[in-house]
Design an enzyme around this catalytic site. Structure first.
Site, PDB file in Angstrom:
ATOM      1  N   GLY A   1      -2.272 -17.309  11.660  1.00 38.86           N
ATOM      2  CA  GLY A   1      -1.375 -18.025  12.569  1.00 38.86           C
ATOM      3  C   GLY A   1      -1.577 -17.588  14.001  1.00 38.86           C
ATOM      4  O   GLY A   1      -2.029 -16.457  14.268  1.00 38.86           O
TER       5      GLY A   1
ATOM      6  N   GLY B   1       3.975 -17.761  18.411  1.00 39.19           N
ATOM      7  CA  GLY B   1       4.633 -16.727  19.211  1.00 39.19           C
ATOM      8  C   GLY B   1       4.567 -15.347  18.573  1.00 39.19           C
ATOM      9  O   GLY B   1       4.249 -14.356  19.245  1.00 39.19           O
TER      10      GLY B   1
ATOM     11  N   TYR C   1      11.094 -12.484   6.195  1.00 40.29           N
ATOM     12  CA  TYR C   1      12.018 -11.552   5.535  1.00 40.29           C
ATOM     13  C   TYR C   1      12.933 -12.222   4.516  1.00 40.29           C
ATOM     14  O   TYR C   1      13.730 -11.534   3.879  1.00 40.29           O
ATOM     15  CB  TYR C   1      12.833 -10.744   6.554  1.00 40.29           C
ATOM     16  CG  TYR C   1      13.381 -11.545   7.706  1.00 40.29           C
ATOM     17  CD1 TYR C   1      14.546 -12.265   7.580  1.00 40.29           C
ATOM     18  CD2 TYR C   1      12.697 -11.578   8.914  1.00 40.29           C
ATOM     19  CE1 TYR C   1      15.032 -13.013   8.622  1.00 40.29           C
ATOM     20  CE2 TYR C   1      13.175 -12.325   9.980  1.00 40.29           C
ATOM     21  CZ  TYR C   1      14.347 -13.040   9.823  1.00 40.29           C
ATOM     22  OH  TYR C   1      14.829 -13.787  10.864  1.00 40.29           O
TER      23      TYR C   1
ATOM     24  N   THR D   1      15.791 -15.973  21.265  1.00 46.41           N
ATOM     25  CA  THR D   1      14.977 -16.443  20.151  1.00 46.41           C
ATOM     26  C   THR D   1      14.520 -17.882  20.410  1.00 46.41           C
ATOM     27  O   THR D   1      14.749 -18.436  21.495  1.00 46.41           O
ATOM     28  CB  THR D   1      15.720 -16.230  18.804  1.00 46.41           C
ATOM     29  OG1 THR D   1      14.816 -16.534  17.749  1.00 46.41           O
ATOM     30  CG2 THR D   1      16.960 -17.079  18.676  1.00 46.41           C
TER      31      THR D   1
ATOM     32  N   ASN E   1      12.011 -11.244  24.378  1.00 49.91           N
ATOM     33  CA  ASN E   1      13.019 -11.380  23.305  1.00 49.91           C
ATOM     34  C   ASN E   1      14.281 -10.563  23.582  1.00 49.91           C
ATOM     35  O   ASN E   1      15.232 -10.642  22.813  1.00 49.91           O
ATOM     36  CB  ASN E   1      12.436 -11.011  21.929  1.00 49.91           C
ATOM     37  CG  ASN E   1      12.379  -9.520  21.703  1.00 49.91           C
ATOM     38  OD1 ASN E   1      12.255  -8.736  22.645  1.00 49.91           O
ATOM     39  ND2 ASN E   1      12.451  -9.100  20.459  1.00 49.91           N
TER      40      ASN E   1
ATOM     41  N   LYS F   1      11.894 -18.142  24.221  1.00 52.34           N
ATOM     42  CA  LYS F   1      11.209 -16.872  24.512  1.00 52.34           C
ATOM     43  C   LYS F   1      10.235 -16.953  25.695  1.00 52.34           C
ATOM     44  O   LYS F   1      10.043 -15.961  26.400  1.00 52.34           O
ATOM     45  CB  LYS F   1      10.466 -16.372  23.271  1.00 52.34           C
ATOM     46  CG  LYS F   1      11.388 -15.783  22.214  1.00 52.34           C
ATOM     47  CD  LYS F   1      10.561 -15.211  21.064  1.00 52.34           C
ATOM     48  CE  LYS F   1      11.437 -14.428  20.103  1.00 52.34           C
ATOM     49  NZ  LYS F   1      10.637 -13.701  19.112  1.00 52.34           N
TER      50      LYS F   1
ATOM     51  N   SER G   1      20.573 -17.073  12.776  1.00 52.05           N
ATOM     52  CA  SER G   1      20.208 -15.748  13.293  1.00 52.05           C
ATOM     53  C   SER G   1      20.946 -14.632  12.547  1.00 52.05           C
ATOM     54  O   SER G   1      22.159 -14.703  12.328  1.00 52.05           O
ATOM     55  CB  SER G   1      20.538 -15.652  14.784  1.00 52.05           C
ATOM     56  OG  SER G   1      20.296 -14.327  15.225  1.00 52.05           O
ATOM     57  N   LEU G   2      20.191 -13.586  12.196  1.00 50.57           N
ATOM     58  CA  LEU G   2      20.788 -12.422  11.529  1.00 50.57           C
ATOM     59  C   LEU G   2      21.174 -11.345  12.542  1.00 50.57           C
ATOM     60  O   LEU G   2      21.794 -10.347  12.179  1.00 50.57           O
ATOM     61  CB  LEU G   2      19.788 -11.832  10.527  1.00 50.57           C
ATOM     62  CG  LEU G   2      19.363 -12.763   9.384  1.00 50.57           C
ATOM     63  CD1 LEU G   2      18.378 -12.058   8.458  1.00 50.57           C
ATOM     64  CD2 LEU G   2      20.569 -13.234   8.590  1.00 50.57           C
TER      65      LEU G   2
ATOM     66  N   ASP H   1       9.535  -6.952  20.044  1.00 46.22           N
ATOM     67  CA  ASP H   1       8.895  -7.334  18.773  1.00 46.22           C
ATOM     68  C   ASP H   1       7.682  -6.460  18.472  1.00 46.22           C
ATOM     69  O   ASP H   1       7.383  -6.197  17.297  1.00 46.22           O
ATOM     70  CB  ASP H   1       8.450  -8.804  18.821  1.00 46.22           C
ATOM     71  CG  ASP H   1       9.598  -9.773  18.562  1.00 46.22           C
ATOM     72  OD1 ASP H   1      10.591  -9.372  17.936  1.00 46.22           O
ATOM     73  OD2 ASP H   1       9.496 -10.936  19.010  1.00 46.22           O
TER      74      ASP H   1
HETATM   75  P1  NAP Z   1       5.465 -20.417  15.769  1.00 42.31           P
HETATM   76  O1  NAP Z   1       5.349 -20.027  17.179  1.00 42.31           O
HETATM   77  O2  NAP Z   1       5.950 -21.777  15.405  1.00 42.31           O
HETATM   78  O3  NAP Z   1       4.009 -20.184  15.090  1.00 42.31           O
HETATM   79  C1  NAP Z   1       3.748 -20.516  13.747  1.00 42.31           C
HETATM   80  C2  NAP Z   1       2.237 -20.480  13.505  1.00 42.31           C
HETATM   81  O4  NAP Z   1       2.033 -20.760  12.114  1.00 42.31           O
HETATM   82  C3  NAP Z   1       1.447 -21.503  14.306  1.00 42.31           C
HETATM   83  O5  NAP Z   1       0.206 -20.949  14.684  1.00 42.31           O
HETATM   84  C4  NAP Z   1       1.235 -22.621  13.294  1.00 42.31           C
HETATM   85  O6  NAP Z   1       0.034 -23.347  13.490  1.00 42.31           O
HETATM   86  C5  NAP Z   1       1.088 -21.839  12.005  1.00 42.31           C
HETATM   87  N1  NAP Z   1       1.428 -22.658  10.847  1.00 42.31           N
HETATM   88  C6  NAP Z   1       2.612 -23.243  10.578  1.00 42.31           C
HETATM   89  N2  NAP Z   1       2.545 -23.884   9.397  1.00 42.31           N
HETATM   90  C7  NAP Z   1       1.279 -23.739   8.945  1.00 42.31           C
HETATM   91  C8  NAP Z   1       0.583 -24.195   7.787  1.00 42.31           C
HETATM   92  N3  NAP Z   1       1.180 -24.947   6.857  1.00 42.31           N
HETATM   93  N4  NAP Z   1      -0.730 -23.834   7.636  1.00 42.31           N
HETATM   94  C9  NAP Z   1      -1.331 -23.079   8.578  1.00 42.31           C
HETATM   95  N5  NAP Z   1      -0.721 -22.607   9.696  1.00 42.31           N
HETATM   96  C10 NAP Z   1       0.560 -22.945   9.868  1.00 42.31           C
HETATM   97  O7  NAP Z   1       6.448 -19.416  14.987  1.00 42.31           O
HETATM   98  P2  NAP Z   1       6.626 -17.847  15.256  1.00 42.31           P
HETATM   99  O8  NAP Z   1       7.737 -17.616  16.194  1.00 42.31           O
HETATM  100  O9  NAP Z   1       5.290 -17.278  15.555  1.00 42.31           O
HETATM  101  O10 NAP Z   1       7.164 -17.336  13.826  1.00 42.31           O
HETATM  102  C11 NAP Z   1       6.302 -17.375  12.721  1.00 42.31           C
HETATM  103  C12 NAP Z   1       6.926 -16.654  11.520  1.00 42.31           C
HETATM  104  O11 NAP Z   1       7.163 -15.273  11.823  1.00 42.31           O
HETATM  105  C13 NAP Z   1       8.291 -17.212  11.077  1.00 42.31           C
HETATM  106  O12 NAP Z   1       8.317 -17.205   9.677  1.00 42.31           O
HETATM  107  C14 NAP Z   1       9.282 -16.223  11.647  1.00 42.31           C
HETATM  108  O13 NAP Z   1      10.475 -16.152  10.870  1.00 42.31           O
HETATM  109  C15 NAP Z   1       8.503 -14.926  11.520  1.00 42.31           C
HETATM  110  N6  NAP Z   1       8.957 -13.906  12.490  1.00 42.31           N
HETATM  111  C16 NAP Z   1       9.486 -12.751  11.984  1.00 42.31           C
HETATM  112  C17 NAP Z   1       9.913 -11.770  12.865  1.00 42.31           C
HETATM  113  C18 NAP Z   1      10.505 -10.505  12.310  1.00 42.31           C
HETATM  114  O14 NAP Z   1      11.165  -9.771  13.051  1.00 42.31           O
HETATM  115  N7  NAP Z   1      10.256 -10.179  11.068  1.00 42.31           N
HETATM  116  C19 NAP Z   1       9.789 -11.945  14.248  1.00 42.31           C
HETATM  117  C20 NAP Z   1       9.224 -13.143  14.724  1.00 42.31           C
HETATM  118  C21 NAP Z   1       8.813 -14.114  13.822  1.00 42.31           C
HETATM  119  P3  NAP Z   1      -0.139 -24.463  14.644  1.00 42.31           P
HETATM  120  O15 NAP Z   1      -0.025 -23.709  15.941  1.00 42.31           O
HETATM  121  O16 NAP Z   1      -1.473 -25.027  14.412  1.00 42.31           O
HETATM  122  O17 NAP Z   1       1.005 -25.412  14.451  1.00 42.31           O
END
Ligand code: NAP
Length: 288
Positions: free
Chosen positions: A130, A133, A230, A66, A91, A70, A19-20, A106
């Site tokens: 995607g 979450g 990021y 996180t 969050n 969540k 975590s950052l 978020d």
């Molecule tokens: P999550 O709940 O695990 O959701 C990930 C999604 O990506 C799921 O729908 C998953 O599909 C899909 N996915 C994973 N690998 C895949 C692949 N190879 N091909 C196609 N689809 C794929 O994760 P999350 O919490 O939403 O986070 C997702 C990303 O957003 C992460 O990289 C996280 O670091 C980033 N994020 C950034 C911030 C920010 O403040 N910048 C905030 C939140 C999240 P399935 O459901 O079919 O498995």
């Protein structure tokens, strides 16, 4: 300096070492000169409910939430904001006289860099890659912008259907549809905003991109391409999009801005945005 009067803030997750948030919030606390400290709390899923009671008992004033807590935390709070209910995830948690209050910052984090773009969002078709979450916060953000359509693309049909169903009784008005990955060639030429919410392209798989080169060439000029990742900055996806003439946004500003809103809720004073942004940029450049 940490003394006997220092108040506690923190982040719960499992694992939490990546975590950052401690970097960003402790930089802000030092800059403001307030008597707080922000700590990482690794809490395994099976210990979540006792941990929440414990955080209250030791006087924690507020905390970030996180992965993987969540959703699970929601039933352990006294009150959950309307936006967190709409997204289905919390969050940020604040101590109140009535108990823990949970919300979701978020959406505001996601929206901050988009609000700097002058667009007629009511004409905008957004494609969201995607359906996890983070995609929920992105859909809520697109709804708040008033996007004409939000098309969520995923790889697992059952998960796509339950994602769609979960918005049926939402207080947010959104013209939402779900699509399988194979339909991207039909969607991309009409999109004016594409958001990657998958982990494809993250540091461990930095050579990968959620769109292949043929799909990239379907992006219209002037499109906004937003990657929530990021690290690395920029991702391969954003590099390719920029060379196609897209306006690109990475996930750092979302991270900063969701933290800004959280800190303001806890401290009830303006957060030092530039200090928080700079602390992350410095930390990430040192870590390279
Ligand atoms: P999550 O709940 O695990 O959701 C990930 C999604 O990506 C799921 O729908 C998953 O599909 C899909 N996915 C994973 N690998 C895949 C692949 N190879 N091909 C196609 N689809 C794929 O994760 P999350 O919490 O939403 O986070 C997702 C990303 O957003 C992460 O990289 C996280 O670091 C980033 N994020 C950034 C911030 C920010 O403040 N910048 C905030 C939140 C999240 P399935 O459901 O079919 O498995």
């Amino acid at each position: 300096m940490i003394t006997g009067t220092t108040k506690l803030l923190g982040v719960i997750g499992y694992p939490i070492a990546h975590s950052l948030s401690p970097v960003m919030h402790n930089a802000a606390i030092a800059h403001l000169g307030v008597d707080y400290v922000y700590l990482p709390f690794p809490i395994a899923p099976e210990h979540l409910s006792e941990a929440v009671v414990g955080l209250e008992a030791i006087g924690v004033q507020g905390f970030s939430v996180t992965i993987p807590h969540k959703q699970a935390i929601m039933s352990l709070l006294s009150e959950v904001s309307a936006i967190a209910q709409a997204i289905g995830a919390v969050n940020t948690v604040c101590r109140t006289e009535q108990g823990w209050f949970g919300t979701n910052t978020d959406v505001e984090g996601f929206l901050a860099p988009l609000r700097e773009q002058s667009r007629d969002w009511s004409q905008t078709i957004a494609v969201v890659l995607g359906n996890g979450g983070a995609a929920r916060a992105v859909v809520a953000g697109c709804a708040q912008l008033g996007c004409a359509k939000v098309q969520v693309v995923g790889r697992t049909p059952q998960k796509l259907q339950s994602f769609l169903t979960s918005w049926t009784n939402s207080p947010l008005t959104v013209n939402l549809s779900v699509h399988e990955w194979e339909t991207l060639p039909e969607l991309l030429p009409h999109a004016e905003l594409v958001v990657n919410t998958t982990p494809i392209g993250m540091h461990s798989q930095a050579e990968e991109s959620p769109l292949n080169l043929v799909e990239m060439q379907q992006l219209s000029s002037g499109i906004i391409v937003y990657d929530l990742i990021y690290t690395p900055r920029p991702t391969r996806f954003l590099q390719q999009a920029q060379s196609q003439g897209a306006i690109i946004i990475d996930g750092l500003e979302m991270l900063v801005q969701q933290g800004v809103v959280a800190l303001q809720l806890w401290l009830q004073c303006p957060a030092p945005v530039e200090v928080m942004r700079r602390s992350l940029l410095d930390y990430l450049s040192r870590r390279k």
